[in-house]
Design an enzyme around this catalytic site. Sequence first.
Site, PDB file in Angstrom:
ATOM      1  N   ASP A 261      -3.238   8.405   4.925  1.00 37.73           N
ATOM      2  CA  ASP A 261      -2.626   7.043   5.067  1.00 37.73           C
ATOM      3  C   ASP A 261      -3.308   6.355   6.386  1.00 37.73           C
ATOM      4  O   ASP A 261      -3.598   7.051   7.240  1.00 37.73           O
ATOM      5  CB  ASP A 261      -1.097   6.988   5.153  1.00 37.73           C
ATOM      6  CG  ASP A 261      -0.631   5.583   5.378  1.00 37.73           C
ATOM      7  OD1 ASP A 261      -1.213   4.677   5.035  1.00 37.73           O
ATOM      8  OD2 ASP A 261       0.643   5.534   5.839  1.00 37.73           O
ATOM      9  N   GLU A 262      -3.411   5.123   6.546  1.00 38.01           N
ATOM     10  CA  GLU A 262      -3.926   4.316   7.697  1.00 38.01           C
ATOM     11  C   GLU A 262      -5.250   4.991   8.181  1.00 38.01           C
ATOM     12  O   GLU A 262      -5.691   5.155   9.321  1.00 38.01           O
ATOM     13  CB  GLU A 262      -2.888   4.454   8.767  1.00 38.01           C
ATOM     14  CG  GLU A 262      -1.414   4.164   8.579  1.00 38.01           C
ATOM     15  CD  GLU A 262      -1.500   2.358   8.683  1.00 38.01           C
ATOM     16  OE1 GLU A 262      -2.429   1.609   8.494  1.00 38.01           O
ATOM     17  OE2 GLU A 262      -0.353   1.900   8.264  1.00 38.01           O
TER      18      GLU A 262
ATOM     19  N   ARG B 195       2.336 -10.805  10.493  1.00 36.06           N
ATOM     20  CA  ARG B 195       3.754 -10.185  10.649  1.00 36.06           C
ATOM     21  C   ARG B 195       4.676 -11.116  10.272  1.00 36.06           C
ATOM     22  O   ARG B 195       5.652 -10.958  10.046  1.00 36.06           O
ATOM     23  CB  ARG B 195       3.803  -9.851  12.079  1.00 36.06           C
ATOM     24  CG  ARG B 195       2.990  -8.845  12.869  1.00 36.06           C
ATOM     25  CD  ARG B 195       2.885  -7.551  12.103  1.00 36.06           C
ATOM     26  NE  ARG B 195       1.531  -7.456  11.440  1.00 36.06           N
ATOM     27  CZ  ARG B 195       1.547  -6.870  10.208  1.00 36.06           C
ATOM     28  NH1 ARG B 195       2.227  -6.047   9.850  1.00 36.06           N
ATOM     29  NH2 ARG B 195       0.310  -7.030   9.572  1.00 36.06           N
TER      30      ARG B 195
ATOM     31  N   GLN C 282      -7.080  -4.386  10.181  1.00 38.21           N
ATOM     32  CA  GLN C 282      -5.909  -4.033  11.046  1.00 38.21           C
ATOM     33  C   GLN C 282      -6.397  -2.889  11.834  1.00 38.21           C
ATOM     34  O   GLN C 282      -5.448  -2.034  12.375  1.00 38.21           O
ATOM     35  CB  GLN C 282      -4.701  -3.734  10.145  1.00 38.21           C
ATOM     36  CG  GLN C 282      -4.472  -5.027   9.463  1.00 38.21           C
ATOM     37  CD  GLN C 282      -3.096  -4.637   8.734  1.00 38.21           C
ATOM     38  OE1 GLN C 282      -1.983  -4.510   9.544  1.00 38.21           O
ATOM     39  NE2 GLN C 282      -2.960  -4.542   7.399  1.00 38.21           N
TER      40      GLN C 282
ATOM     41  N   LYS D  24       0.794  -1.119   0.107  1.00 39.81           N
ATOM     42  CA  LYS D  24       0.079  -0.050   0.130  1.00 39.81           C
ATOM     43  C   LYS D  24       0.888   1.351  -0.108  1.00 39.81           C
ATOM     44  O   LYS D  24       0.270   2.081  -0.436  1.00 39.81           O
ATOM     45  CB  LYS D  24      -1.075   0.047   1.203  1.00 39.81           C
ATOM     46  CG  LYS D  24      -0.214  -0.150   2.707  1.00 39.81           C
ATOM     47  CD  LYS D  24      -0.317   1.327   3.414  1.00 39.81           C
ATOM     48  CE  LYS D  24       0.258   1.233   4.696  1.00 39.81           C
ATOM     49  NZ  LYS D  24       0.368   2.522   5.305  1.00 39.81           N
ATOM     50  N   THR D  25       1.904   1.331   0.669  1.00 37.14           N
ATOM     51  CA  THR D  25       3.013   2.409   0.682  1.00 37.14           C
ATOM     52  C   THR D  25       3.502   2.643  -0.648  1.00 37.14           C
ATOM     53  O   THR D  25       3.448   3.930  -1.198  1.00 37.14           O
ATOM     54  CB  THR D  25       4.057   2.293   1.817  1.00 37.14           C
ATOM     55  OG1 THR D  25       3.571   1.924   2.803  1.00 37.14           O
ATOM     56  CG2 THR D  25       4.803   3.504   1.679  1.00 37.14           C
TER      57      THR D  25
END
Length: 768
Positions: free
Chosen positions: A235-236, A612, A266, A47-48
Site C-alpha cells: 500500500d502507498e 481533500r 500524492q 484503492k483501499t
Amino acid sequence: MTDTPLALAAGDAGLPPYAERLNMPQREAVLTTEGPVLMLAGAGTGKTAALTARLAHLVATRRAWPSEILCVTFTNKAAREMRERVGQHIGDAVEGMPWLGTFHSICAKMLRRHAELVGLQSNYTIIDTDDQLRLLKTMIKDAGLDEKRWPARQLAGLIDRWKNRGLNPVDLDAGESEAYANGRGAEFYKAYQERLKALNACDFGDLLLHMLNIFRREREVLEQYQRRFKYVLVDEYQDTNAVQYLWLRLLAQDRKNICVVGDDDQSIYSWRGAEVANILRFEKDFPGAKVVKLEQNYRSTPHILGAASGLIDANSQRLGKTLWTETQGGDKLRVIGVWDAPEEARRVGEEIERLEREGAPLDKIAILVRAQYQTREIEDRFIQIGLNYRIIGGFRFYERAEIRDALAYLRVIAQPQDDLAFERIYNQPKRGLGAKTLEKMHIGARRMGMPLAAAALQLADSDELPKRAAGTIGALMRDFLRWREMAERVTPSELLRTVLDETGYMAMLEAEKTAEAKGRIENLSELARAMEDYETLGDFLEHVSLVMDNDRNDDGEKVTIMTIHAAKGLEFDNIFCVGWEEGVFPSQRALDEGGLASLEEERRLAYVAITRARRRCTILHAANRRIYGQWTSSIPSRFIEELPAEHIEQETTLTGGASMWQANWSEREDPFAHVSRDRPDRSSSRGPGWQRALSTGYEKVPARVKENTRSAASFAAKPRTDIALGARVFHEKFGYGVVTDQEGNKLEIEFEHAGTKRVLDSFVSLAE
C-alpha cells in the site's frame, strides 16, 4: 493460474461478493492475480476497497494460504483497517495472516528469527528516539566534541537518512561523511552501530537495514522468504524510501507476483526519505507489469477534480491519469485575494460562520496550511469570535514546546515570582545545570522564603552551589535583570528576539539542521510577529493567558486546522487553503534546497490539498504579510495561475493599486524560467535566526508587475483622508476609540477599554 478479468467483469453474474460493488478497473486489479501489477489509484478512487478485495480474492480462491501472503502498509492504523475489511470478506481466515502489517513490524518479526546474522540476539531491544539521543550525546562527549556545535539530534537525523537510503557506514563516501564534525560522520555512524550491538539493541532504521543486509549476504534466507510469499501486496507505494524499495524488490524478484498500490501525484514525503522514482520506474523493475488506473472518483465534484487535474498536469515526472466522477454540478473553486494575513483570518472565520448558519457541521470543515506557524493568526481570530477548533498533527500554537519555552522566559522577566516558568528554562538551552542544582535552589528558596529566581541570585554568591553552577546561575540571573530593564524601553517583540539570541536558543535550533528545527524557528518567528501588535509585555502575556484558557471543553463540533501533509488520506465537505503565495506555498525554503524536484513535490502537495474537498474548496492569498516586523508584498502562488479558468472563480477584496497589481499578476508572462527565485538580503543586526524573511523574488518579476507592486506598497503607506484628529473609530480587536494623534498612516488612538494604542489606519473604520 490466471483469471480473465474482463470476462468476469462483463456482468455481475458469478462474481464473488467482494467484487460486486467494484467498478471495472477495480475488478481488473483484483482479478489479475499473476505477475506484477501497478494499481495507479487517484485520490478518492477506492484503492483501499480494491486492495482488500484483492487480498480476500487470493485467499477465497485458494491461490495462497493467508500465511503465504505478504501485505505491507505504512501505519498501524492502515494495517488494522485492512485486517478488518478483509475479515468482513473472508471471516476468521484473516486471523491466519501473520505477515499483514507495517514495514517495521514485519521486519522486526523477521529479524527476531535471524538476529545472530547481524551480531544480535533474538531478544534484542528496539530503542526509541530519546534513548538514541542519549547514546549519541555520550559518544559525542567521549569524542571531545562540543555538543552545542555538533548536536546529537543532527547526527541522529543524518544516520536515519543514511539508513533510509540503505547505506551502511562502509558505504559512505567522503562527501556524505563531511556532513558531520568536519568529515567524521562515517566514524560516528560506525561507532554508533557497534555500540548498539554491544547493547543488543537496534533503532527503527536498523529493522529494515539489517534485513536488507541479511537478504543481500545470505542467499538461503532470501530464498526461504521468496518461497514462502506467493504474493506481495504493498500500500502507498509512492511513499517508499530506498531501503524499503530494495527490500521489496529482492523479495518479489523470484515469483514477481507483486501488486503495488499508489499515486505518484500524492508523493509528498521526500523530507523523510520517500522517493517518487520508485513508483515511476515500477514497469522497468518488473517488465510486463500490468498497469491499472483507478480514475473514477467517489469523493469530489467535477470542478474540484478538474482544477486538481489541471494543476498537476504541470508536473513532468508523473505517470498520468485523469480523475472523473459521475457526480453532477457543484461549486467552482473560489480563489480569494485579501489585503493581508489578518484579513485572511477574518475572512475564513466569516466564511465558516456563514456555512455554520447554513447548517454545515463544523466537523466537516478544515483549514489547510503549508507550515505550522500559519495557524497562529487563525487561532487568535477563532478565539476572538468564539469558533471552536482543533489542531490535528500537532499542538495549538501556544502549546508547542518552543513557544512555551519562549513564553517562560518572558514570564520570568515580567514576574520574577513565577517559579514554574523559571523551572522550565533554567537549563534550556542546556547550561550544565542538572536536577541536583535545581533541588539545592528549591531548598534555599524555602529556607529564605523567597521565589526560586530570587533565591538563585542569592545562592550564586554563596558557597552552597558548586562553583561552575554558581557562575552559570549568576550569569543567567544578571541577564534577567538586564532584560527586565530592557523591557521598559523596547517593544515586546524586540525583547523576545534579544532573549532568544542571547540565550543561544536560536543558535541551538539552527545547529540541529533538521526539518523539525526549521519549523520550530518559523514558529518562534511567528511568535515575535504576533507580539508586534502589543504595546507592553504585560498586555501580550495577558492575551496568551486568555488564549490558552479558552475552549478547555472538548465537547461539541470543531473546525479542523492542520498542515497539508497531515491531511493526506482525509476528506472534508469544505476545505479552506490559506497562504497560497510565493515563498509560503510553494515554500521558498523547499525550492532553495531542492530545485525543480521540490517544486514538483510542492505542486503535488497543492493537488493533495484540493482533493481533500468533497463539496467546496476555497483558496486564499494575501497581498501583504508582516515578516520580522516588515510588511512584505506577496505575489500569488504560481499554483493559482495553473488552475484551469473554467473551474475557478476569482474574488478580491483589494482596492486601488493593490487591485491593479492583482489583475496584472493574473495575466503575467512566466518570469520564472528557473525554479528558485533570488531573494533580497533582509538581514538585520539581530543575530542568527532572524536574518531571513520570505520574499517575492523581486529581481525576477517582470517590470510591469514590479510597477504595480510599487503601487500596492504606495497604497499601503498612503494615509486615509477620511480620518482626522478627534474622530471616533472602531478596531476589530480593541473596540471603539478616539484618534489622538496621526503620523502618516499610523494612528494613536485612545480606546475605551484597551487604553492607548498605535495602529495602522487600514485596521480601523469610522464609527457610525
